[in-house]
Write a protein that holds these residues in place. Structure first.
Motif, PDB file in Angstrom:
ATOM      1  N   GLN A 160      18.535  16.519 -12.153  1.00 39.65           N
ATOM      2  CA  GLN A 160      18.105  15.125 -12.121  1.00 39.65           C
ATOM      3  C   GLN A 160      19.258  14.149 -12.334  1.00 39.65           C
ATOM      4  OE1 GLN A 160      15.626  13.281 -11.334  1.00 39.65           O
ATOM      5  NE2 GLN A 160      14.315  14.938 -10.752  1.00 39.65           N
ATOM      6  N   ARG A 161      20.297  14.588 -13.074  1.00 41.08           N
ATOM      7  CA  ARG A 161      21.407  13.662 -13.348  1.00 41.08           C
ATOM      8  C   ARG A 161      22.053  13.168 -12.063  1.00 41.08           C
ATOM      9  NH1 ARG A 161      22.795  17.435 -17.238  1.00 41.08           N
ATOM     10  NH2 ARG A 161      24.438  18.182 -15.903  1.00 41.08           N
ATOM     11  N   GLY A 162      21.997  13.993 -11.023  1.00 43.89           N
ATOM     12  CA  GLY A 162      22.612  13.606  -9.759  1.00 43.89           C
ATOM     13  C   GLY A 162      21.763  12.665  -8.939  1.00 43.89           C
ATOM     14  N   GLY A 163      20.639  12.263  -9.495  1.00 43.31           N
ATOM     15  CA  GLY A 163      19.746  11.354  -8.778  1.00 43.31           C
ATOM     16  C   GLY A 163      18.504  12.081  -8.307  1.00 43.31           C
ATOM     17  N   ARG A 164      17.464  11.312  -8.045  1.00 40.01           N
ATOM     18  CA  ARG A 164      16.229  11.939  -7.585  1.00 40.01           C
ATOM     19  C   ARG A 164      16.373  12.370  -6.136  1.00 40.01           C
ATOM     20  NH1 ARG A 164      12.751   8.083  -4.742  1.00 40.01           N
ATOM     21  NH2 ARG A 164      13.927   6.155  -4.603  1.00 40.01           N
ATOM     22  N   GLY A 165      15.655  13.411  -5.780  1.00 42.06           N
ATOM     23  CA  GLY A 165      15.679  13.849  -4.394  1.00 42.06           C
ATOM     24  C   GLY A 165      14.773  12.960  -3.556  1.00 42.06           C
TER      25      GLY A 165
ATOM     26  N   LYS B  41      31.867  -1.883  -3.910  1.00 43.19           N
ATOM     27  CA  LYS B  41      31.201  -3.093  -3.427  1.00 43.19           C
ATOM     28  C   LYS B  41      29.710  -2.870  -3.177  1.00 43.19           C
ATOM     29  CE  LYS B  41      32.680  -2.232   1.328  1.00 43.19           C
ATOM     30  NZ  LYS B  41      33.953  -2.121   1.963  1.00 43.19           N
ATOM     31  N   PHE B  42      29.276  -1.597  -3.155  1.00 40.50           N
ATOM     32  CA  PHE B  42      27.863  -1.276  -2.918  1.00 40.50           C
ATOM     33  C   PHE B  42      27.123  -0.940  -4.211  1.00 40.50           C
ATOM     34  CE2 PHE B  42      30.054   0.392   0.995  1.00 40.50           C
ATOM     35  CZ  PHE B  42      29.689  -0.664   1.812  1.00 40.50           C
ATOM     36  N   ARG B  43      27.762  -1.182  -5.349  1.00 44.00           N
ATOM     37  CA  ARG B  43      27.209  -0.753  -6.631  1.00 44.00           C
ATOM     38  C   ARG B  43      25.806  -1.286  -6.900  1.00 44.00           C
ATOM     39  NH1 ARG B  43      31.466  -1.227 -11.153  1.00 44.00           N
ATOM     40  NH2 ARG B  43      32.129   0.890 -10.807  1.00 44.00           N
ATOM     41  N   GLU B  44      25.506  -2.473  -6.388  1.00 44.85           N
ATOM     42  CA  GLU B  44      24.194  -3.080  -6.648  1.00 44.85           C
ATOM     43  C   GLU B  44      23.110  -2.550  -5.712  1.00 44.85           C
ATOM     44  OE1 GLU B  44      24.055  -5.047  -9.352  1.00 44.85           O
ATOM     45  OE2 GLU B  44      26.190  -4.570  -9.486  1.00 44.85           O
ATOM     46  N   ARG B  45      23.502  -1.823  -4.680  1.00 45.74           N
ATOM     47  CA  ARG B  45      22.535  -1.336  -3.692  1.00 45.74           C
ATOM     48  C   ARG B  45      22.170   0.119  -3.968  1.00 45.74           C
ATOM     49  NH1 ARG B  45      25.506  -3.369   1.718  1.00 45.74           N
ATOM     50  NH2 ARG B  45      23.897  -2.206   2.791  1.00 45.74           N
ATOM     51  N   PRO B  46      20.994   0.556  -3.493  1.00 46.83           N
ATOM     52  CA  PRO B  46      20.653   1.972  -3.640  1.00 46.83           C
ATOM     53  C   PRO B  46      21.645   2.819  -2.836  1.00 46.83           C
ATOM     54  CG  PRO B  46      18.750   0.688  -2.917  1.00 46.83           C
ATOM     55  CD  PRO B  46      19.953  -0.212  -2.837  1.00 46.83           C
ATOM     56  N   VAL B  47      22.081   3.934  -3.412  1.00 50.10           N
ATOM     57  CA  VAL B  47      23.008   4.835  -2.737  1.00 50.10           C
ATOM     58  C   VAL B  47      22.322   6.189  -2.588  1.00 50.10           C
ATOM     59  CG1 VAL B  47      25.233   6.029  -2.901  1.00 50.10           C
ATOM     60  CG2 VAL B  47      25.039   3.664  -3.698  1.00 50.10           C
ATOM     61  N   VAL B  48      22.329   6.727  -1.365  1.00 48.05           N
ATOM     62  CA  VAL B  48      21.768   8.060  -1.132  1.00 48.05           C
ATOM     63  C   VAL B  48      22.912   8.966  -0.696  1.00 48.05           C
ATOM     64  CG1 VAL B  48      20.094   9.441   0.132  1.00 48.05           C
ATOM     65  CG2 VAL B  48      19.555   7.062  -0.446  1.00 48.05           C
ATOM     66  N   VAL B  49      23.131  10.029  -1.470  1.00 50.87           N
ATOM     67  CA  VAL B  49      24.197  10.976  -1.180  1.00 50.87           C
ATOM     68  C   VAL B  49      23.606  12.107  -0.358  1.00 50.87           C
ATOM     69  CG1 VAL B  49      25.926  12.507  -2.190  1.00 50.87           C
ATOM     70  CG2 VAL B  49      25.262  10.431  -3.398  1.00 50.87           C
ATOM     71  N   MET B  50      24.349  12.529   0.661  1.00 56.49           N
ATOM     72  CA  MET B  50      23.866  13.653   1.459  1.00 56.49           C
ATOM     73  C   MET B  50      24.994  14.596   1.810  1.00 56.49           C
ATOM     74  SD  MET B  50      23.631  12.301   5.287  1.00 56.49           S
ATOM     75  CE  MET B  50      23.688  14.002   5.684  1.00 56.49           C
ATOM     76  N   CYS B  51      24.642  15.870   1.982  1.00 52.71           N
ATOM     77  CA  CYS B  51      25.615  16.875   2.389  1.00 52.71           C
ATOM     78  C   CYS B  51      24.957  17.722   3.484  1.00 52.71           C
ATOM     79  CB  CYS B  51      26.066  17.710   1.186  1.00 52.71           C
ATOM     80  SG  CYS B  51      24.725  18.521   0.306  1.00 52.71           S
ATOM     81  N   LYS B  52      25.409  18.934   3.649  1.00 51.50           N
ATOM     82  CA  LYS B  52      24.870  19.752   4.730  1.00 51.50           C
ATOM     83  C   LYS B  52      23.451  20.229   4.432  1.00 51.50           C
ATOM     84  CE  LYS B  52      25.997  23.601   7.751  1.00 51.50           C
ATOM     85  NZ  LYS B  52      26.971  24.637   8.065  1.00 51.50           N
ATOM     86  N   MET B  53      23.255  20.823   3.243  1.00 48.79           N
ATOM     87  CA  MET B  53      21.937  21.376   2.930  1.00 48.79           C
ATOM     88  C   MET B  53      21.369  20.893   1.606  1.00 48.79           C
ATOM     89  SD  MET B  53      22.423  25.171   4.483  1.00 48.79           S
ATOM     90  CE  MET B  53      20.666  25.471   4.443  1.00 48.79           C
ATOM     91  N   GLY B  54      22.090  20.039   0.919  1.00 45.71           N
ATOM     92  CA  GLY B  54      21.576  19.478  -0.325  1.00 45.71           C
ATOM     93  C   GLY B  54      22.194  20.035  -1.600  1.00 45.71           C
TER      94      GLY B  54
ATOM     95  N   ASN C 140      30.372   6.545 -12.726  1.00 43.10           N
ATOM     96  CA  ASN C 140      31.229   5.422 -12.327  1.00 43.10           C
ATOM     97  C   ASN C 140      30.444   4.122 -12.178  1.00 43.10           C
ATOM     98  OD1 ASN C 140      34.244   6.150 -11.635  1.00 43.10           O
ATOM     99  ND2 ASN C 140      33.003   7.954 -11.191  1.00 43.10           N
ATOM    100  N   GLY C 141      29.268   4.063 -12.780  1.00 37.97           N
ATOM    101  CA  GLY C 141      28.540   2.798 -12.839  1.00 37.97           C
ATOM    102  C   GLY C 141      27.513   2.553 -11.747  1.00 37.97           C
ATOM    103  N   PHE C 142      27.264   3.532 -10.886  1.00 40.82           N
ATOM    104  CA  PHE C 142      26.219   3.367  -9.875  1.00 40.82           C
ATOM    105  C   PHE C 142      24.906   3.789 -10.515  1.00 40.82           C
ATOM    106  CE2 PHE C 142      30.089   3.704  -7.545  1.00 40.82           C
ATOM    107  CZ  PHE C 142      29.919   2.923  -6.414  1.00 40.82           C
ATOM    108  N   GLU C 143      23.918   2.891 -10.536  1.00 40.44           N
ATOM    109  CA  GLU C 143      22.688   3.196 -11.248  1.00 40.44           C
ATOM    110  C   GLU C 143      21.599   3.737 -10.350  1.00 40.44           C
ATOM    111  OE1 GLU C 143      21.612  -0.068 -13.788  1.00 40.44           O
ATOM    112  OE2 GLU C 143      23.658  -0.160 -14.577  1.00 40.44           O
ATOM    113  N   ASN C 144      21.516   3.246  -9.127  1.00 37.34           N
ATOM    114  CA  ASN C 144      20.429   3.633  -8.232  1.00 37.34           C
ATOM    115  C   ASN C 144      20.934   4.684  -7.238  1.00 37.34           C
ATOM    116  OD1 ASN C 144      18.176   3.818  -6.620  1.00 37.34           O
ATOM    117  ND2 ASN C 144      17.945   1.607  -6.355  1.00 37.34           N
ATOM    118  N   VAL C 145      21.048   5.929  -7.711  1.00 40.15           N
ATOM    119  CA  VAL C 145      21.593   7.008  -6.883  1.00 40.15           C
ATOM    120  C   VAL C 145      20.502   8.030  -6.595  1.00 40.15           C
ATOM    121  CG1 VAL C 145      23.324   8.841  -6.731  1.00 40.15           C
ATOM    122  CG2 VAL C 145      23.879   6.717  -7.932  1.00 40.15           C
TER     123      VAL C 145
END
Length: 108
Positions: A1-6, A57-70, A83-88
């Motif tokens: 969960q620390r890496g953000g919700r799926g 510069k995108f810190r205030e926006r939702p960020v979705v991280v993606m890779c090949k299979m998750g 690093n201060g990104f809250e909505n990951v």
């Protein structure tokens, strides 16, 4: 969960359309160039720590991280949160799941 919700591929589409979410693709450039989500920012996982300033510069926006299979998205999400990104969030199943759902990919 620390890496953000799926989030599912459909949730990602909604987040981009409704919340102006940013997609960070952490695959290697060669894989990224084989097809990626429209407007995704490619920062390979190995380079994320040194290139994280490119995303500040995108810190205030939702960020979705993606890779090949998750599998690697969670680690990248944890790094962003430290690093201060809250909505990951992370794309469940990565680009593989995105393609399985016949969602569009772009090539350079």
């Amino acid at each position: 969960q620390r890496g953000g919700r799926g989030v599912s591929a459909q949730q990602l589409v909604d987040m981009v359309n409704r919340e102006d979410a940013i997609v960070v693709d952490i695959r290697e450039k060669k894989e990224f160039d084989n097809g990626h989500i429209v407007d995704a920012i490619n920062i390979p996982f190995a380079a994320l720590e040194t290139r994280i300033d490119e995303l500040k510069k995108f810190r205030e926006r939702p960020v979705v991280v993606m890779c090949k299979m998750g599998q690697h998205a969670g680690s990248a999400g944890t790094m962003l949160r430290k690093n201060g990104f809250e909505n990951v969030s992370r794309l469940t199943g990565g680009i593989t799941e995105w393609r399985n759902q016949s969602l569009p990919v772009v090539k350079p």
